[in-house]
Scaffold this active site. Sequence first.
Site: not given
Ligand code: ARG
Ligand code: MN
Ligand code: MN
Length: 314
Positions: A96, A119, A121, A123, A136, A227, A229, A272
């Site tokens: 990402h 997402d 998250h 990010d 990411h 994303d 996820d 992802e």
């Molecule tokens: N918050 C966590 C980090 O800063 C997880 C980020 C996950 N991001 C993603 N694009 N899957 O690393």
């Molecule tokens: Mn993401």
């Molecule tokens: Mn994510």
Amino acid sequence: LSAGIIGAPFSKGQSRDGVESGPDRIRAAGLLDRLQLQGCAVKDYGNLTFEDFVLDEPVRGSKRVRAVGSANQRLSEAVQTVKRDGHTAVVLGGDHSLAIGSIHGHAAAAGPLSVVWVDAHADVNTPLTSYTGNLHGQPMSYLLYELRSKVPELPNFSWMKPCVSSRDLVYVGLRDVDPAEHYILKLLGVKVFSMSQVDQLGVARVMEETCDYLWERAKKPIHLSFDIDAIDPSVAPATGTPVVGGLSYREGLFITEQLCQTGLLSAVDLVEVNPLRGQTEGQVHSTVSTAVDILLGCFGRLREGNHLLDYSLP
Ligand code: ARG
Ligand code: MN
Ligand code: MN
């Protein structure tokens, strides 16, 4: 409707091998043929290639900054080309961190954007708040005007400037937000529909409110950064940072149907997908075919059915 597809087999925004094979797996699942079958013109711009950096030591804790900066510069240029050719841009990731170049390039070609970020998250870590140092988990902090003074200058990032206002950003599906990210989202007053709001309101109201909110000021081209996820790991397990309690397949598709129907969807990232993170071939297949269905939904596929021609019934 026409799709301009860019493969971005990039993985250095995180540490797990395999996410670089996302673009080819998604193509192999029939994305291009199926888009064409549903009446969408398709141009495949192929896969980008990225520069290798032998010396790419962490910068203030953030990992492989030079590789990420350089890859995103290439991606930004590619997205600008696709937009200037008149297509809806589709960026197949890759991790990402690619949203940096994708959104930057989209804004450079199309002007101010609305961004819908689907997402688990947020990010939105800055290089200084990230626990992991993975880029990411940081792309939105580079893109938001309001965080400009919080993001230090990094090697290979001087080509980019923030291009998104926090009022033009909506999150859907959040359920794993770091404390500093939560603070940032509250400080900036970013519109967030976490999984809790999806539970409370239902996905239909979430999408209605998303569109109302984004259009309050002006109807702008929409950038969807999806994303995989965001979708529950029971459906999309083959990804680097799965989080339980996600969107159902149906909620995921509903989001794309609604955004497509706005007529404003102008670029989509699908990121992802990591085939190496599936424990079985079935898990990989489920993840990849969900990714394909999300993209088909972005280009007009409806679950009620579609037809291209008027049939004179016999
Ligand atoms: N918050 C966590 C980090 O800063 C997880 C980020 C996950 N991001 C993603 N694009 N899957 O690393
Ligand atoms: Mn993401
Ligand atoms: Mn994510």
